[in-house]
Design a protein around this motif. Structure first.
Motif, PDB file in Angstrom:
ATOM      1  N   GLU A  75      -3.041  -6.437  -9.553  1.00 25.58           N
ATOM      2  CA  GLU A  75      -4.382  -6.083  -9.073  1.00 25.58           C
ATOM      3  C   GLU A  75      -4.258  -4.850  -8.186  1.00 25.58           C
ATOM      4  O   GLU A  75      -3.553  -4.876  -7.183  1.00 25.58           O
ATOM      5  CB  GLU A  75      -4.976  -7.238  -8.278  1.00 25.58           C
ATOM      6  CG  GLU A  75      -5.149  -8.511  -9.091  1.00 25.58           C
ATOM      7  CD  GLU A  75      -5.535  -9.685  -8.230  1.00 25.58           C
ATOM      8  OE1 GLU A  75      -6.748  -9.960  -8.131  1.00 25.58           O
ATOM      9  OE2 GLU A  75      -4.642 -10.328  -7.651  1.00 25.58           O
ATOM     10  N   THR A  76      -4.936  -3.781  -8.576  1.00 28.23           N
ATOM     11  CA  THR A  76      -4.744  -2.514  -7.883  1.00 28.23           C
ATOM     12  C   THR A  76      -6.083  -1.870  -7.543  1.00 28.23           C
ATOM     13  O   THR A  76      -7.088  -2.075  -8.234  1.00 28.23           O
ATOM     14  CB  THR A  76      -3.880  -1.567  -8.760  1.00 28.23           C
ATOM     15  OG1 THR A  76      -3.528  -0.413  -8.017  1.00 28.23           O
ATOM     16  CG2 THR A  76      -4.604  -1.165 -10.031  1.00 28.23           C
ATOM     17  N   THR A 108      -1.716  -2.467  -4.113  1.00 25.65           N
ATOM     18  CA  THR A 108      -1.429  -3.298  -5.280  1.00 25.65           C
ATOM     19  C   THR A 108      -0.944  -4.675  -4.846  1.00 25.65           C
ATOM     20  O   THR A 108      -0.051  -4.790  -4.002  1.00 25.65           O
ATOM     21  CB  THR A 108      -0.350  -2.642  -6.172  1.00 25.65           C
ATOM     22  OG1 THR A 108      -0.869  -1.413  -6.684  1.00 25.65           O
ATOM     23  CG2 THR A 108       0.044  -3.550  -7.332  1.00 25.65           C
ATOM     24  N   THR A 109      -1.555  -5.695  -5.420  1.00 28.06           N
ATOM     25  CA  THR A 109      -1.088  -7.072  -5.243  1.00 28.06           C
ATOM     26  C   THR A 109      -0.474  -7.529  -6.554  1.00 28.06           C
ATOM     27  O   THR A 109      -1.101  -7.436  -7.622  1.00 28.06           O
ATOM     28  CB  THR A 109      -2.242  -8.012  -4.860  1.00 28.06           C
ATOM     29  OG1 THR A 109      -2.754  -7.614  -3.579  1.00 28.06           O
ATOM     30  CG2 THR A 109      -1.767  -9.463  -4.777  1.00 28.06           C
ATOM     31  N   SER A 136      -3.190   9.368  -9.584  1.00 29.74           N
ATOM     32  CA  SER A 136      -2.898   8.082  -8.944  1.00 29.74           C
ATOM     33  C   SER A 136      -1.585   7.492  -9.440  1.00 29.74           C
ATOM     34  O   SER A 136      -1.189   6.420  -8.986  1.00 29.74           O
ATOM     35  CB  SER A 136      -4.040   7.092  -9.220  1.00 29.74           C
ATOM     36  OG  SER A 136      -4.200   6.902 -10.622  1.00 29.74           O
ATOM     37  N   SER A 137      -0.894   8.182 -10.358  1.00 27.26           N
ATOM     38  CA  SER A 137       0.346   7.615 -10.893  1.00 27.26           C
ATOM     39  C   SER A 137       1.415   7.515  -9.813  1.00 27.26           C
ATOM     40  O   SER A 137       2.189   6.556  -9.793  1.00 27.26           O
ATOM     41  CB  SER A 137       0.855   8.444 -12.072  1.00 27.26           C
ATOM     42  OG  SER A 137       1.065   9.785 -11.701  1.00 27.26           O
ATOM     43  N   ALA A 138       1.474   8.486  -8.894  1.00 25.67           N
ATOM     44  CA  ALA A 138       2.499   8.450  -7.842  1.00 25.67           C
ATOM     45  C   ALA A 138       2.275   7.264  -6.914  1.00 25.67           C
ATOM     46  O   ALA A 138       3.201   6.491  -6.641  1.00 25.67           O
ATOM     47  CB  ALA A 138       2.489   9.755  -7.053  1.00 25.67           C
ATOM     48  N   SER A 139       1.040   7.110  -6.435  1.00 23.65           N
ATOM     49  CA  SER A 139       0.763   5.997  -5.525  1.00 23.65           C
ATOM     50  C   SER A 139       0.785   4.666  -6.259  1.00 23.65           C
ATOM     51  O   SER A 139       1.293   3.659  -5.744  1.00 23.65           O
ATOM     52  CB  SER A 139      -0.590   6.201  -4.833  1.00 23.65           C
ATOM     53  OG  SER A 139      -1.624   6.394  -5.780  1.00 23.65           O
ATOM     54  N   GLY A 140       0.261   4.639  -7.493  1.00 21.54           N
ATOM     55  CA  GLY A 140       0.202   3.381  -8.246  1.00 21.54           C
ATOM     56  C   GLY A 140       1.561   2.856  -8.651  1.00 21.54           C
ATOM     57  O   GLY A 140       1.863   1.673  -8.473  1.00 21.54           O
ATOM     58  N   GLN A 149       0.863  -1.176   0.000  1.00 21.09           N
ATOM     59  CA  GLN A 149       0.000   0.000   0.000  1.00 21.09           C
ATOM     60  C   GLN A 149       0.900   1.227   0.000  1.00 21.09           C
ATOM     61  O   GLN A 149       1.749   1.378   0.878  1.00 21.09           O
ATOM     62  CB  GLN A 149      -0.886  -0.001   1.245  1.00 21.09           C
ATOM     63  CG  GLN A 149      -1.804   1.214   1.364  1.00 21.09           C
ATOM     64  CD  GLN A 149      -2.713   1.084   2.562  1.00 21.09           C
ATOM     65  OE1 GLN A 149      -3.559   0.195   2.620  1.00 21.09           O
ATOM     66  NE2 GLN A 149      -2.539   1.980   3.535  1.00 21.09           N
ATOM     67  N   SER A 150       0.736   2.087  -0.997  1.00 21.39           N
ATOM     68  CA  SER A 150       1.607   3.244  -1.138  1.00 21.39           C
ATOM     69  C   SER A 150       0.774   4.508  -1.304  1.00 21.39           C
ATOM     70  O   SER A 150      -0.234   4.505  -2.015  1.00 21.39           O
ATOM     71  CB  SER A 150       2.542   3.058  -2.336  1.00 21.39           C
ATOM     72  OG  SER A 150       3.536   4.072  -2.358  1.00 21.39           O
TER      73      SER A 150
END
Length: 363
Positions: free
Chosen positions: A113-114, A58-59, A126-130, A23-24
């Motif tokens: 999987e996000t 994300t998994t 969401s690019s930074a966290s993703g 989790q970010s």
């Protein structure tokens, strides 16, 4: 660290299959990064608050391929349980960039999987966290190949990889304050990765609040990638890059002294400068909306009337991040509910605060 530091030696262990979950968080830049060089190198340094509640989980599941190829990747991406083939091109570009540093990428099939804690298409990038969550998952896989890996190296390389997916993602690995880009007053600062800010920080900044007003939702009309490229040849680019260095120097002193008035001046000026760069590039464009400007005016009026230390910052979009110390939370939230929510799309806003960075979640 140099780029070659992140090219691994031959792996000692072998893996067949498994899964990891991270989790970010997102982050909000106080001093903005706008303009980049080759290989996702920033044209100027930036400094950000790491958020806490706005995050991506994300998994990454992996299984060994029967036949691998140095030229192909095998993966599928899901958002909230739904297959997203339109996400594949961005992931493929990311994998190509990081392959020299993560050579096992072509050996496995990956299921990504996000899910985001904030509403999809909410206008929060969401690019930074993703990308940081995905980079951390890949590092967890690599750590199983190299069990002697230190936590310091793990975080550094995760940030290095995340940067190659989305520049600002390198600032989401740790918290509460992270710098990215070389700055002469920040020890170990680097263009290659985000570095946790370790200098003195007054108590008032240690639980700072960020309420995000969702003024506009959906995909931006101009991507950040295009926006960054427009700084090439921009008539004000060099002065802007110099200004970013100067404003980080100011924040270093502000963080030490706890001077909230000076903090407000730097942060709001940075937000407006970011949008001024967009409005004076060729082609030029405006991402702020009428309601963005209305909110800014309301914040200025409220601050003048109350003396409270509420201020705003903006990303490359229309939404407004309202920053304020925890001690003023009750008054500011009441102001948001009574006066600002009317300017939000469907009255949506998100209450967040400074966070400590990403964390691994047990499968």
């Amino acid at each position: 660290m140099t780029v070659s530091s992140y090219i691994p030696s031959a792996y000692k262990n072998t893996l067949q299959s498994g899964s990891v979950t991270w989790q970010s968080p997102s982050n909000i830049a106080l001093v903005k990064y706008w303009g980049k060089l080759e290989h996702q190198i920033p044209a100027n340094p930036s400094l950000s608050f790491t958020l806490n509640n706005c995050h991506t989980k994300t998994t990454l599941s992996y299984s060994e391929r029967e036949e691998n190829s140095v030229d192909t990747f095998s993966f599928e991406v899901y958002l909230d349980g739904v297959l997203k083939p339109d996400f594949a091109p961005k992931i493929e570009v990311f994998f190509k960039r990081i392959l020299p540093y993560v050579p096992f990428l072509t050996d496995y099939h990956f299921k990504i999987e996000t899910q985001n804690s904030f509403p999809h298409s909410s206008g929060i990038a969401s690019s930074a966290s993703g990308m940081s969550a995905l980079a951390l998952c890949l590092m967890s896989v690599e750590k199983q190949f190299s069990s002697e890996m230190t936590s310091t190296y793990f975080n550094e390389k995760a940030s290095f990889l995340a940067r190659l997916g989305s520049g600002s993602a390198c600032r989401s690995i740790e918290g509460p304050l992270v710098s990215w880009g070389k700055h002469q007053q920040i020890k170990n600062s680097s263009d290659l990765l985000g570095v946790k800010y370790e200098a003195e920080v007054a108590d008032v900044f240690k639980n700072y609040q960020d309420t995000i007003l969702l003024v506009d939702v959906g995909e931006k009309k101009v991507s950040s990638t295009v926006g960054h490229s427009l700084m090439n040849g921009h008539p004000f680019a060099e002065r802007r890059f110099q200004q970013a260095h100067e404003n980080i120097s100011k924040l270093i002193e502000i963080f030490k002294t706890g001077n909230l008035d000076a903090f407000i001046e730097v942060v709001e000026s940075e937000a407006l400068t970011l949008h001024a760069m967009m409005m004076t590039s060729i082609p030029y464009y405006i991402l702020m909306k009428p309601n963005t400007l209305a909110v800014i005016d309301k914040i200025w009026e409220f601050r003048k009337a109350t003396g409270l230390h509420v201020c705003f910052t903006l990303d490359a979009g229309a939404n407004v991040h309202i920053l304020y110390p925890e001690s003023e939370k009750a008054e500011v939230l009441e102001f948001i509910k009574t006066e600002l929510v009317a300017y939000c799309k469907n009255q949506q806003y998100i209450c967040d605060q400074i966070g400590l960075g990403a964390r691994e979640i047990d499968s």
